[in-house]
Write an enzyme that holds these catalytic residues in place. Structure first.
Site, PDB file in Angstrom:
ATOM      1  N   ASP A 175     -31.936  -4.725 -14.273  1.00 18.73           N
ATOM      2  CA  ASP A 175     -31.154  -5.472 -13.289  1.00 18.73           C
ATOM      3  C   ASP A 175     -31.204  -4.722 -11.972  1.00 18.73           C
ATOM      4  O   ASP A 175     -30.883  -3.524 -11.909  1.00 18.73           O
ATOM      5  CB  ASP A 175     -29.699  -5.621 -13.753  1.00 18.73           C
ATOM      6  CG  ASP A 175     -29.545  -6.620 -14.887  1.00 18.73           C
ATOM      7  OD1 ASP A 175     -30.559  -7.217 -15.291  1.00 18.73           O
ATOM      8  OD2 ASP A 175     -28.411  -6.797 -15.375  1.00 18.73           O
ATOM      9  N   ASP A 192     -25.916 -19.223 -18.490  1.00 20.31           N
ATOM     10  CA  ASP A 192     -24.897 -18.181 -18.549  1.00 20.31           C
ATOM     11  C   ASP A 192     -23.560 -18.849 -18.834  1.00 20.31           C
ATOM     12  O   ASP A 192     -23.119 -19.725 -18.076  1.00 20.31           O
ATOM     13  CB  ASP A 192     -24.835 -17.422 -17.227  1.00 20.31           C
ATOM     14  CG  ASP A 192     -26.191 -16.832 -16.845  1.00 20.31           C
ATOM     15  OD1 ASP A 192     -26.905 -16.379 -17.763  1.00 20.31           O
ATOM     16  OD2 ASP A 192     -26.529 -16.834 -15.653  1.00 20.31           O
TER      17      ASP A 192
END
Length: 242
Positions: free
Chosen positions: A10, A131
């Site tokens: 990330d 998500d």
């Protein structure tokens, strides 16, 4: 059925970080060089890399291009990328740059027809990132929760050419509380699209649980537990290949 493990990188301001439940203010820096981290994962034996441009997810456009470019120059394994990819020119530019698969999240909610269009035009290259918080879809870097059910969104892309769905339980992400096997299994049983689990993986037992769920789950994203040493790469890879 094949089961692929995707170590995650990330990106925030050019660094390799992990967040707690997607909160940008709760970022732990694990590497100043994402490319070096990517190489380390490749040397461990992983065959596919998962990269997210966190800044891009909030900005709606790629913000860590240099870091991604350096990763692509450093490793030979395929890379899937998400975060801020919301226009056709974004898709084309990243595929031209050498990204193997793009993950479209917010735009999948805002404009599903766009996602279906690029999935048809670039076969095997487009994944949908779903998500979820309490089963409902979150967008804009997880900052907003919609009134759309995660399973309903997955079903909307059936037969559209989407190569994979990556489902993340935000409530577990970065906490090492265990992956949401039930949510992932329900989604994998609901669609014919390959489904990849993400969020909360804490040990190799999670990999075993996903594989033994009875659902055709195709892989899992490995994050904080891998960085913290709670997952031994060789052990995890062996479980994935069984």
């Amino acid at each position: 059925m094949s089961f692929t493990l995707y170590p995650a990188i990330d990106l925030k301001q050019g660094q390799c970080v992990r967040l707690i439940q997607g909160d940008m203010d709760q970022a732990t820096v694990f590497s100043q060089s994402p490319a070096d981290q990517a190489k380390a994962f490749e040397d461990m034996g992983f065959k596919y890399l998962h990269v997210v441009d966190l800044d891009g997810a909030f900005a709606g456009q790629s913000e860590n291009r240099e870091s991604v470019a350096n990763i692509l120059k450093t490793v030979s394994m395929p890379v899937q990328l998400g975060g801020g990819i919301r226009k056709r020119e974004h898709v084309e530019a990243w595929l031209d740059a050498g990204i193997s698969r793009l993950i479209l999240g917010t735009i999948a909610v805002r404009d599903p027809d766009f996602v279906k269009s690029v999935a048809r035009d670039f076969p095997g290259k487009i994944a949908v990132g779903i998500d979820a918080r309490n089963g409902m879809v979150a967008v804009e870097g997880w900052a907003e929760v919609s009134d759309l059910d995660a399973l309903d969104l997955a079903k909307a892309f059936e037969d559209s050419g989407v190569a994979a769905i990556i489902v993340t339980d935000i409530g577990r992400d970065g906490l090492k509380t265990g992956v949401n096997v039930d949510l992932t299994a329900d989604m994998a049983k609901s669609v014919s699209i390959p489904v990849i689990a993400s969020g909360g993986v804490k040990s190799s037992q999670d990999i075993k649980d996903l594989r033994e769920s009875g659902a055709p789950i195709s892989g899992a994203i490995l994050g904080r537990a891998l960085y913290d040493g709670d997952i031994i790469p060789s052990e995890a890879l062996e479980l994935a290949s069984c």
